[in-house]
Structure formats: structure tokens, C-alpha cells
Design a protein around this motif. Structure first.
Motif, PDB file in Angstrom:
ATOM      1  N   ALA A 119     -45.417 -17.930 -12.082  1.00  0.00           N
ATOM      2  CA  ALA A 119     -46.388 -19.036 -12.192  1.00  0.00           C
ATOM      3  C   ALA A 119     -46.000 -20.180 -11.249  1.00  0.00           C
ATOM      4  CB  ALA A 119     -46.475 -19.511 -13.636  1.00  0.00           C
ATOM      5  N   ASP A 120     -44.712 -20.459 -11.100  1.00  0.00           N
ATOM      6  CA  ASP A 120     -44.280 -21.494 -10.141  1.00  0.00           C
ATOM      7  C   ASP A 120     -44.640 -21.092  -8.709  1.00  0.00           C
ATOM      8  OD1 ASP A 120     -43.323 -23.296 -11.988  1.00  0.00           O
ATOM      9  OD2 ASP A 120     -41.281 -22.491 -11.965  1.00  0.00           O
ATOM     10  N   PHE A 121     -44.464 -19.813  -8.423  1.00  0.00           N
ATOM     11  CA  PHE A 121     -44.836 -19.299  -7.096  1.00  0.00           C
ATOM     12  C   PHE A 121     -46.357 -19.453  -6.884  1.00  0.00           C
ATOM     13  CE2 PHE A 121     -46.596 -15.965  -4.495  1.00  0.00           C
ATOM     14  CZ  PHE A 121     -45.777 -15.932  -3.381  1.00  0.00           C
ATOM     15  N   PHE A 122     -47.141 -19.047  -7.884  1.00  0.00           N
ATOM     16  CA  PHE A 122     -48.612 -19.122  -7.777  1.00  0.00           C
ATOM     17  C   PHE A 122     -49.089 -20.577  -7.668  1.00  0.00           C
ATOM     18  CE2 PHE A 122     -49.411 -14.822 -10.128  1.00  0.00           C
ATOM     19  CZ  PHE A 122     -49.305 -14.138  -8.915  1.00  0.00           C
ATOM     20  N   LYS A 123     -48.376 -21.483  -8.312  1.00  0.00           N
ATOM     21  CA  LYS A 123     -48.763 -22.907  -8.252  1.00  0.00           C
ATOM     22  C   LYS A 123     -48.697 -23.389  -6.799  1.00  0.00           C
ATOM     23  CE  LYS A 123     -47.336 -27.260 -10.301  1.00  0.00           C
ATOM     24  NZ  LYS A 123     -46.343 -27.894 -11.176  1.00  0.00           N
ATOM     25  N   LYS A 124     -47.625 -23.028  -6.117  1.00  0.00           N
ATOM     26  CA  LYS A 124     -47.504 -23.410  -4.694  1.00  0.00           C
ATOM     27  C   LYS A 124     -48.567 -22.713  -3.858  1.00  0.00           C
ATOM     28  CE  LYS A 124     -42.560 -24.113  -4.438  1.00  0.00           C
ATOM     29  NZ  LYS A 124     -41.408 -23.261  -4.311  1.00  0.00           N
ATOM     30  N   GLN A 125     -48.827 -21.469  -4.189  1.00  0.00           N
ATOM     31  CA  GLN A 125     -49.785 -20.670  -3.417  1.00  0.00           C
ATOM     32  C   GLN A 125     -51.236 -21.128  -3.660  1.00  0.00           C
ATOM     33  OE1 GLN A 125     -49.752 -16.024  -2.783  1.00  0.00           O
ATOM     34  NE2 GLN A 125     -50.793 -16.396  -4.703  1.00  0.00           N
ATOM     35  N   GLY A 126     -51.497 -21.639  -4.886  1.00  0.00           N
ATOM     36  CA  GLY A 126     -52.842 -22.130  -5.214  1.00  0.00           C
ATOM     37  C   GLY A 126     -53.686 -21.194  -6.055  1.00  0.00           C
ATOM     38  N   HIS A 127     -53.188 -20.001  -6.334  1.00  0.00           N
ATOM     39  CA  HIS A 127     -53.922 -19.085  -7.216  1.00  0.00           C
ATOM     40  C   HIS A 127     -53.022 -17.927  -7.620  1.00  0.00           C
ATOM     41  CE1 HIS A 127     -54.102 -16.625  -3.561  1.00  0.00           C
ATOM     42  NE2 HIS A 127     -54.314 -15.601  -4.370  1.00  0.00           N
ATOM     43  N   GLY A 128     -53.470 -17.174  -8.649  1.00  0.00           N
ATOM     44  CA  GLY A 128     -52.758 -15.946  -9.019  1.00  0.00           C
ATOM     45  C   GLY A 128     -53.056 -15.508 -10.446  1.00  0.00           C
ATOM     46  N   ASN A 129     -52.880 -14.219 -10.676  1.00  0.00           N
ATOM     47  CA  ASN A 129     -53.070 -13.637 -12.018  1.00  0.00           C
ATOM     48  C   ASN A 129     -51.787 -12.961 -12.477  1.00  0.00           C
ATOM     49  OD1 ASN A 129     -55.964 -13.857 -12.809  1.00  0.00           O
ATOM     50  ND2 ASN A 129     -56.233 -12.885 -10.814  1.00  0.00           N
ATOM     51  N   ILE A 130     -51.496 -13.129 -13.756  1.00  0.00           N
ATOM     52  CA  ILE A 130     -50.372 -12.402 -14.361  1.00  0.00           C
ATOM     53  C   ILE A 130     -50.932 -11.608 -15.542  1.00  0.00           C
ATOM     54  CG2 ILE A 130     -48.140 -12.579 -15.551  1.00  0.00           C
ATOM     55  CD1 ILE A 130     -47.713 -15.273 -14.106  1.00  0.00           C
ATOM     56  N   ILE A 131     -50.587 -10.320 -15.596  1.00  0.00           N
ATOM     57  CA  ILE A 131     -51.010  -9.496 -16.734  1.00  0.00           C
ATOM     58  C   ILE A 131     -49.751  -8.901 -17.375  1.00  0.00           C
ATOM     59  CG2 ILE A 131     -52.364  -7.501 -17.490  1.00  0.00           C
ATOM     60  CD1 ILE A 131     -54.112  -7.876 -14.958  1.00  0.00           C
ATOM     61  N   LEU A 132     -49.557  -9.213 -18.658  1.00  0.00           N
ATOM     62  CA  LEU A 132     -48.426  -8.632 -19.392  1.00  0.00           C
ATOM     63  C   LEU A 132     -48.965  -7.544 -20.318  1.00  0.00           C
ATOM     64  CD1 LEU A 132     -46.313 -11.770 -20.453  1.00  0.00           C
ATOM     65  CD2 LEU A 132     -46.286 -10.504 -18.284  1.00  0.00           C
ATOM     66  N   PHE A 133     -48.054  -6.745 -20.862  1.00  0.00           N
ATOM     67  CA  PHE A 133     -48.456  -5.717 -21.808  1.00  0.00           C
ATOM     68  C   PHE A 133     -47.925  -6.002 -23.203  1.00  0.00           C
ATOM     69  CE2 PHE A 133     -50.267  -3.335 -18.482  1.00  0.00           C
ATOM     70  CZ  PHE A 133     -51.218  -2.558 -19.131  1.00  0.00           C
ATOM     71  N   SER A 134     -48.877  -6.217 -24.117  1.00  0.00           N
ATOM     72  CA  SER A 134     -48.559  -6.213 -25.534  1.00  0.00           C
ATOM     73  C   SER A 134     -48.924  -4.812 -26.022  1.00  0.00           C
ATOM     74  CB  SER A 134     -49.326  -7.312 -26.256  1.00  0.00           C
ATOM     75  OG  SER A 134     -49.067  -7.266 -27.636  1.00  0.00           O
ATOM     76  N   SER A 135     -49.475  -4.694 -27.205  1.00  0.00           N
ATOM     77  CA  SER A 135     -49.793  -3.383 -27.788  1.00  0.00           C
ATOM     78  C   SER A 135     -50.632  -3.631 -29.039  1.00  0.00           C
ATOM     79  CB  SER A 135     -48.475  -2.703 -28.181  1.00  0.00           C
ATOM     80  OG  SER A 135     -48.709  -1.648 -29.092  1.00  0.00           O
ATOM     81  N   ILE A 136     -51.220  -2.553 -29.567  1.00  0.00           N
ATOM     82  CA  ILE A 136     -51.863  -2.692 -30.872  1.00  0.00           C
ATOM     83  C   ILE A 136     -50.815  -3.152 -31.891  1.00  0.00           C
ATOM     84  CG2 ILE A 136     -53.874  -1.201 -30.677  1.00  0.00           C
ATOM     85  CD1 ILE A 136     -52.142   1.150 -31.632  1.00  0.00           C
ATOM     86  N   GLN A 137     -49.556  -2.837 -31.613  1.00  0.00           N
ATOM     87  CA  GLN A 137     -48.506  -3.301 -32.526  1.00  0.00           C
ATOM     88  C   GLN A 137     -48.050  -4.720 -32.212  1.00  0.00           C
ATOM     89  OE1 GLN A 137     -45.709  -0.097 -33.218  1.00  0.00           O
ATOM     90  NE2 GLN A 137     -47.477   1.260 -33.375  1.00  0.00           N
ATOM     91  N   GLY A 138     -48.775  -5.369 -31.292  1.00  0.00           N
ATOM     92  CA  GLY A 138     -48.599  -6.796 -31.079  1.00  0.00           C
ATOM     93  C   GLY A 138     -49.553  -7.590 -31.946  1.00  0.00           C
ATOM     94  N   VAL A 139     -50.439  -6.873 -32.649  1.00  0.00           N
ATOM     95  CA  VAL A 139     -51.376  -7.563 -33.545  1.00  0.00           C
ATOM     96  C   VAL A 139     -51.351  -6.990 -34.959  1.00  0.00           C
ATOM     97  CG1 VAL A 139     -52.969  -8.437 -31.785  1.00  0.00           C
ATOM     98  CG2 VAL A 139     -53.281  -6.140 -32.640  1.00  0.00           C
ATOM     99  N   MET A 140     -50.772  -5.817 -35.109  1.00  0.00           N
ATOM    100  CA  MET A 140     -50.673  -5.183 -36.440  1.00  0.00           C
ATOM    101  C   MET A 140     -49.359  -4.400 -36.539  1.00  0.00           C
ATOM    102  SD  MET A 140     -54.476  -3.735 -37.246  1.00  0.00           S
ATOM    103  CE  MET A 140     -54.003  -2.764 -38.666  1.00  0.00           C
ATOM    104  N   PRO A 141     -48.864  -4.178 -37.754  1.00  0.00           N
ATOM    105  CA  PRO A 141     -47.685  -3.319 -37.890  1.00  0.00           C
ATOM    106  C   PRO A 141     -48.069  -1.861 -37.673  1.00  0.00           C
ATOM    107  CG  PRO A 141     -48.502  -3.925 -40.050  1.00  0.00           C
ATOM    108  CD  PRO A 141     -49.362  -4.656 -39.052  1.00  0.00           C
ATOM    109  N   PRO A 142     -47.093  -0.967 -37.501  1.00  0.00           N
ATOM    110  CA  PRO A 142     -47.431   0.450 -37.356  1.00  0.00           C
ATOM    111  C   PRO A 142     -48.128   0.981 -38.610  1.00  0.00           C
ATOM    112  CG  PRO A 142     -45.085   0.068 -36.923  1.00  0.00           C
ATOM    113  CD  PRO A 142     -45.641  -1.201 -37.490  1.00  0.00           C
ATOM    114  N   LYS A 143     -48.911   2.038 -38.454  1.00  0.00           N
ATOM    115  CA  LYS A 143     -49.443   2.741 -39.642  1.00  0.00           C
ATOM    116  C   LYS A 143     -48.386   3.802 -39.955  1.00  0.00           C
ATOM    117  CE  LYS A 143     -54.098   1.678 -38.153  1.00  0.00           C
ATOM    118  NZ  LYS A 143     -55.207   1.086 -38.780  1.00  0.00           N
TER     119      LYS A 143
END
Ligand SMILES: NC(=O)c1ccc[n+]([C@@H]2O[C@H](COP(=O)([O-])OP(=O)(O)OC[C@H]3O[C@@H](n4cnc5c(N)ncnc54)[C@H](O)[C@@H]3O)[C@@H](O)[C@H]2O)c1
Length: 246
Positions: A119-143
């Protein structure tokens, strides 16, 4: 050629999802810096180069950004598909303090530092996207019932890590969003990978149509989050799971 003149960094590029994303971006005219802890057999070429490195080290993250900028002059999007699996607990009874803390610090530490430095790099550059990976288990426990009579198991540190990714994305989106930087996460359902048949059947019974996904089912979400159509989508966690979490 939707990715013409776009430069991506894909961390975890040799994994199930990273590989499919990378191929799609290259096929559609983009350039990719592929990063993985695994050695790859492929050689770098003018549209793709490989860095074999460990993302849990701060210096390595800086090197990845510097090298990509030097080669391709800019970076449009950084996608982190890595997950350190080495230190995960093997079953409910094998929770080990050292392993749990190591797994959590590896995954969350690397995602936090990656977000901050990028994000610090993108701030200097003027734009950018970051995509991280969560999971269905980032919103619910396992079944847990899906895992009965299989040798499969989903450890607590995975659920903890993936819930925290959703928070990391919100935190940094709020801090950096005003600088034309978008930071979001994708929460996929399980991806097919020769899992136990009983597990697949039970898993599918919690879904609406398909059950477990193919990595390519995530491509349109990645495309959307990495281009201008999602400029006002920031700090969000997009769940792509055929209804598993409903
Ligand atoms: N596959 C699924 O069913 C599923 C479901 C929901 C969420 N996810 C998440 O999506 C992301 C991608 O999943 P995947 O199935 O492609 O994972 P994967 O295990 O197939 O690939 C991960 C890649 O990251 C690399 N890696 C691991 N530790 C690293 C490190 N320290 N430095 C650099 N590279 C490292 C591995 O070598 C591997 O190539 C992960 O965060 C995962 O938790 C996956």
C-alpha cells in the motif's frame, strides 16, 4: 486482451488458485511476477518471471516489489494466494502451542506486512489493487460433520487466520482507500482436489448446485476486483461458495 499493459504479482503462484489466475492473466495479455516458495521448472520470459522466495520474510516482500517495478515499470495488482501449511495441527487433539502460534504469525504476519509495504508503494505510484485470500472458514466455522469417517481435518488456526484476513483487509482499506488503492479479499468455498468421496458428497449437500469449486470459478471475481469496475468496492470480502455459507 483485458489485461493488456497490466502488471500483476501473484504470490503462491504454483498453488491451485495461483496457477489458474496466472495462466488466465498471461493468456489475456498481462504481465506476471510469479512468487512461490517452491522451485518451478518453467523459465522466466518477457511476460512472466519467477521469484522463488519465502513471503514470511519482510526483506523478501520488498525485493519482490522492487524487482517487479524495475522490470515492468509499475505494479497494478498484488494477489496473495499463499498459505503456509507446514505448521498446521493435524487433528483436534494435537493442538500444539508452538505450531499454532507459528502458523498464525506466518500467515497473518506476512499478509499484514505485505499489505502495508504494498500500500505504501501504491500510494507513491498513485493507484493499485491488493487481493488477499480468506475462506468460507473466514466467516463460519468448519462443518465438522463433513469430516467424520475421513482422514481430513480443518484446524482452528485456519479458521482464526481466515477470520483475521477479513479484518486486515478492512483496516488497510480504510487507511489507504483515499489514495486510489483498493484492498479486498476473496473467500472461496472448497476447491476440488481429489478429496474423499464421502466428504465431497456431504459437502455438496450444504451447497446449492455445484458443491466444491474449480479454481477457475474464481477468475471472474479476481478480474472484477483487479479492474476499474470495482473502484468503489473497498475493504470487502467476496464470498464465492455456491451457497455453502447460507
Ligand atoms: N483450495 C481451497 O479449497 C481453498 C478454499 C478457501 C480458501 N483457500 C485459500 O486460497 C488461497 C490459495 O489456495 P490454494 O488452494 O491455491 O493453496 P495451495 O496450497 O494450492 O497453494 C499455495 C501456494 O503458496 C505457496 N506458499 C506457501 N507458503 C509460502 C511462503 N511462505 N512463501 C511463498 N509461497 C508460499 C505454496 O508453495 C503453494 O504453491 C490460500 O490462502 C487458501 O487458504 C483455498
Amino acid at each position: 486482451m483485458i489485461f493488456k499493459n497490466k502488471v500483476f504479482i501473484i504470490i503462491g503462484s504454483e498453488g491451485q488458485i495461483g496457477k489458474v489466475f496466472k495462466q488466465h492473466i498471461l493468456y489475456n495479455g498481462g504481465k506476471v511476477c510469479s512468487v512461490d516458495i517452491l522451485r518451478t521448472e518453467k523459465k522466466s520470459n518477457k511476460n512472466e518471471f519467477y521469484i522463488k522466495t519465502n513471503i514470511t520474510n519482510l526483506k523478501n516482500i520488498k525485493k519482490i516489489l522492487d524487482k517487479t517495478k524495475k522490470l515492468y515499470k509499475k505494479i497494478d495488482c498484488v494477489i496473495n494466494c499463499s498459505y503456509p501449511k507446514l505448521n498446521q495441527s493435524k487433528n483436534l487433539n494435537s493442538i500444539n502451542f508452538k505450531k499454532v502460534t507459528r502458523n498464525i504469525s506466518d500467515h497473518l504476519g506476512s499478509n499484514i506486512v505485505l499489505c502495508k509495504i504494498t500500500a505504501d508503494f501504491f500510494k507513491k505510484q498513485g493507484h493499485g489493487n491488493i487481493i488477499l485470500f480468506s475462506s468460507i472458514q473466514g466467516v463460519m466455522p468448519p462443518k465438522f460433520e463433513h469430516y467424520e469417517n475421513t482422514n481430513m481435518y480443518s484446524p482452528i488456526e485456519y479458521t482464526a487466520n481466515k477470520h483475521a484476513i477479513v479484518g486486515i483487509v478492512k483496516y488497510y482499506a480504510k487507511l489507504y482507500g483515499k489514495f486510489n488503492i483498493n484492498i479486498n479479499s476473496i473467500s472461496p468455498g472448497g476447491i476440488k482436489n481429489n478429496q474423499n468421496k464421502n466428504f465431497l458428497k456431504k459437502y455438496k449437500s450444504s451447497c446449492l448446485q455445484k458443491g466444491m469449486l474449480d479454481a477457475k470459478d474464481l477468475i471472474s471475481t479476481m478480474e472484477y476486483l483487479s479492474d476499474d469496475r470495482s473502484n468503489v468496492v473497498n475493504g470487502q470480502n467476496l464470498i464465492v461458495d455456491d451457497g455453502w455459507t447460507l
